[in-house]
Write a protein that holds these residues in place. Structure first.
Motif, PDB file in Angstrom:
ATOM      1  N   MET A  69      21.874  41.914   5.059  1.00  0.00           N
ATOM      2  CA  MET A  69      23.175  41.318   4.807  1.00  0.00           C
ATOM      3  C   MET A  69      23.639  40.548   6.034  1.00  0.00           C
ATOM      4  SD  MET A  69      26.784  43.150   3.774  1.00  0.00           S
ATOM      5  CE  MET A  69      27.165  43.527   5.476  1.00  0.00           C
ATOM      6  N   THR A  70      24.221  39.371   5.823  1.00  0.00           N
ATOM      7  CA  THR A  70      24.736  38.566   6.922  1.00  0.00           C
ATOM      8  C   THR A  70      25.838  39.329   7.644  1.00  0.00           C
ATOM      9  OG1 THR A  70      24.276  36.562   5.656  1.00  0.00           O
ATOM     10  CG2 THR A  70      25.759  36.361   7.545  1.00  0.00           C
ATOM     11  N   LYS A  71      25.738  39.424   8.969  1.00  0.00           N
ATOM     12  CA  LYS A  71      26.705  40.199   9.744  1.00  0.00           C
ATOM     13  C   LYS A  71      27.611  39.281  10.550  1.00  0.00           C
ATOM     14  CE  LYS A  71      23.882  44.371  10.088  1.00  0.00           C
ATOM     15  NZ  LYS A  71      23.293  45.394  10.980  1.00  0.00           N
TER      16      LYS A  71
ATOM     17  N   GLN B   1      27.080  47.231   2.422  1.00  0.00           N
ATOM     18  CA  GLN B   1      26.092  46.757   3.390  1.00  0.00           C
ATOM     19  C   GLN B   1      24.674  47.136   2.972  1.00  0.00           C
ATOM     20  OE1 GLN B   1      27.244  47.110   7.716  1.00  0.00           O
ATOM     21  NE2 GLN B   1      29.046  48.106   6.862  1.00  0.00           N
ATOM     22  N   GLU B   2      24.525  48.314   2.378  1.00  0.00           N
ATOM     23  CA  GLU B   2      23.208  48.787   1.962  1.00  0.00           C
ATOM     24  C   GLU B   2      22.688  48.068   0.721  1.00  0.00           C
ATOM     25  OE1 GLU B   2      23.947  52.896   1.257  1.00  0.00           O
ATOM     26  OE2 GLU B   2      24.279  53.387   3.372  1.00  0.00           O
TER      27      GLU B   2
ATOM     28  N   GLY C 200      22.585  43.052  -0.620  1.00  0.00           N
ATOM     29  CA  GLY C 200      21.441  42.154  -0.483  1.00  0.00           C
ATOM     30  C   GLY C 200      21.399  41.518   0.892  1.00  0.00           C
ATOM     31  N   ASP C 201      20.199  41.166   1.331  1.00  0.00           N
ATOM     32  CA  ASP C 201      20.022  40.632   2.681  1.00  0.00           C
ATOM     33  C   ASP C 201      20.770  39.327   2.907  1.00  0.00           C
ATOM     34  OD1 ASP C 201      18.387  42.771   3.253  1.00  0.00           O
ATOM     35  OD2 ASP C 201      16.525  41.685   2.846  1.00  0.00           O
ATOM     36  N   ASP C 202      20.924  38.535   1.850  1.00  0.00           N
ATOM     37  CA  ASP C 202      21.557  37.231   2.009  1.00  0.00           C
ATOM     38  C   ASP C 202      23.050  37.247   1.693  1.00  0.00           C
ATOM     39  OD1 ASP C 202      21.180  37.780  -0.646  1.00  0.00           O
ATOM     40  OD2 ASP C 202      20.581  35.748  -1.207  1.00  0.00           O
TER      41      ASP C 202
END
Length: 225
Positions: free
Chosen positions: A1-3, A75-76, A79-81
């Motif tokens: 996830m974008t931080k 956050q979990e 998704g990464d994006d």
């Protein structure tokens, strides 16, 4: 996830704050419009159900524990994006890049189920058995072409989720959730439509019920507390 960077982060949850989220949404929208084929993306608003009652029963410290726990789930599982925000109070917002609304709907369902299974222990040792949430989602370009329109459509969908009884996800474009034919056969879609008419239940509700059963069958909704 974008931080987010430190200046962009909400102090309690470490997600994007509202101001930073809106700036990111503007950027994602501009980028999507520049694409030759206008790449779709989705925007979701999520609200913790009956959060006022939680604060009344467990105090503000208990409420903060709920907010922290739910932000961890987001956050979990977003998704990464994905780009996630504490939008204000007990409301959260997520941008799902390159994601059409049916896909976003399914991802939000996973988040909702995980939250409902997440036990939270307060600083006083009190156990809160789950975090019920409601969500609404809208997508560019089918539901709107501006930040305000997408957020308004998401908020309207969230409102319908609340009115319908809470603890559910709603699409911006009313209750007829039409999945992509690449995911379902024409026969399946026709049978779904017929069942919806016979039972006077929306297609979205039928798919939601089926997904709950499927995730339960394979233990996907069993989240460690």
């Amino acid at each position: 996830m974008t931080k987010p960077q430190t200046s962009q982060a909400d102090e309690l949850t470490s997600l994007f704050n509202r101001k930073a989220f809106l700036a990111e949404l503007s950027g994602v929208l501009s980028q999507a419009k520049l694409s030759t084929h206008e790449v779709p993306f989705s925007v979701a608003l999520i609200d913790i159900d009956r959060f006022y009652d939680i604060n009344e029963r467990y105090g503000h410290a208990g409420g903060d524990k709920i907010l922290e726990a739910f932000s961890q789930i987001v956050q979990e599982m977003a998704g990464d994006d994905a780009l996630s925000s504490r939008y204000g109070g007990d409301e959260f917002a997520i941008i799902f890049p390159n994601t059409e609304r049916e896909q976003a709907f399914l991802r939000l369902e996973q988040i909702r189920i995980a939250a409902s299974q997440r036990e939270v222990v307060t600083t006083k040792g009190e156990h809160i058995p789950g975090i019920p949430v409601s969500a609404g989602v809208a997508s560019f370009p089918i539901d709107g072409r501006s930040e305000n329109e997408l957020l308004r459509k998401s908020d309207q969908a969230l409102y319908r989720a609340k009115v319908a009884g809470r603890d559910q996800v709603r699409l911006s474009y009313e209750e007829r959730m039409v999945p992509k034919t690449s995911h379902f056969t024409q026969t399946q879609l026709e049978r779904l439509s017929k069942l919806s008419e016979e039972r006077s239940v929306s297609e979205a509700d039928l798919l939601r019920e089926a997904m709950d059963d499927l995730l339960t069958k394979y233990g996907v909704n069993k989240i460690e507390s």
